[in-house]
Write an enzyme that holds these catalytic residues in place. Structure first.
Site, PDB file in Angstrom:
ATOM      1  CB  ALA A 240      37.985  81.177  18.423  1.00 22.40           C
ATOM      2  CE  LYS A 241      31.537  76.440  14.565  1.00 22.55           C
ATOM      3  NZ  LYS A 241      31.760  75.286  13.682  1.00 22.55           N
ATOM      4  NE  ARG A 242      37.154  85.697  17.849  1.00 21.70           N
ATOM      5  CZ  ARG A 242      37.755  85.125  18.878  1.00 21.70           C
ATOM      6  NH1 ARG A 242      37.088  84.253  19.625  1.00 21.70           N
ATOM      7  NH2 ARG A 242      39.008  85.408  19.192  1.00 21.70           N
TER       8      ARG A 242
END
Length: 306
Positions: A240-242
């Site tokens: 994910a982007k995180r």
């Protein structure tokens, strides 16, 4: 009788944001599966849920940037409401749908009770009387529409996982807000696009028996399925982007080119090349890694797998 000609493969992203490397890897695999089996390759934007303005256009740009091409116009689910309603009308005319007034919390509480398959809808609204339905409407409860399933499980054969027997419950066909549910839309759209080969991430494998069962009820041929291992972050969670620099645009900002990103994706599959067409002669489904690719965005290493 001559054998049936191959149909199409596809990639069907949701326009909720930029594609990350896991999405691009799945798209690359779907493209390779289609192109090496004489199929056309289609793109569908699944925009019935979360839509971020401009995301679909950015996704298409990223796919093209790493060298993927597709056939025909891009299909958008938001333009196909009439097709979903037609399928629902057929199922309703056959007497195999019913209204459901359960809230999400009620479903979660019932699904956690010690009966029935884990996560399956327990049939709370399946046999409501007309008076009971009227009472729920009077309370202002919106009605979803569910399939009255005649089985509790269905088997599919996956190119990666082999035979897979999964739960089939009375799943939602149309949500309470009137929007077609994913399991219905994907079956109707695959049929509409001539999709007979579905390549996607393996987190969608549990929903596949529901879709295959629904296809049989609608008289639609079940496609060939191939569910690919996910790309995970360093913590073992779904990418994910995180996790950091995980999109094509992130990698470009760090000084990489789209061709280098394509080469990274290829290397994670055991191939060498900077363009998808360089991988066609190397590709074989039997050689696809069956384990997840653990990606550290700070130090991408295709040899690390979970």
């Amino acid at each position: 009788m001559s054998p049936r000609a191959p149909g199409s493969g596809r990639f069907a992203p949701s326009p909720s944001g930029d594609l990350h490397l896991g999405n691009l890897r799945t798209a690359l695999l779907a493209w390779l599966f289609a192109r090496t089996t004489a199929r056309t390759f289609r793109i569908r934007i699944e925009d019935l849920d979360r839509v971020r303005p401009g995301a679909a256009e950015r996704q298409l740009e990223d796919l093209a940037a790493i060298g993927l091409d597709w056939d025909g116009a891009v299909l958008r689910q938001s333009e196909r409401t009439a097709h979903y309603e037609a399928a629902i009308d057929r199922l309703t005319a056959a007497g195999i749908t019913y209204e459901c007034y359960c809230t999400r919390r009620e479903i979660q509480q019932a699904a956690s009770a010690p009966h029935g398959p884990m996560g399956a809808y327990p049939g709370t609204c399946r046999d409501l009387t007309a008076a009971e339905r009227a009472a729920r409407r009077a309370e202002g409860r919106p009605a979803a529409l569910r399939l009255r399933s005649e089985t509790t499980e269905f088997e599919v054969v996956d190119e990666i996982h082999g035979p897979y027997l999964g739960v089939v419950d009375d799943f939602v066909l149309r949500r309470g807000d009137g929007t077609a549910a994913y399991n219905l839309a994907v079956v109707v759209d695959d049929a509409g696009q001539g999709i007979d080969q579905v390549v996607r991430a393996d987190d969608l494998l549990p929903s596949t028996p529901r879709q295959a069962y629904l296809a049989t009820l609608l008289g639609i041929s079940i496609p060939i399925y191939a569910h690919m291992p996910l790309v995970l972050d360093t913590e073992g969670a779904r990418l994910a982007k995180r996790a950091g620099a995980v999109t094509l645009r992130d990698r470009v900002e760090l000084g990489e080119t789209p061709r280098q990103v394509c080469a990274l994706l290829a290397a994670s599959l055991g191939y060498r090349g900077e363009h998808p067409r360089e991988l066609l002669s190397q590709f074989t489904p039997a050689g696809i890694p069956h384990r997840a690719w653990a990606l550290d965005p700070a130090h991408p290493d295709p040899d690390r797998s979970g």
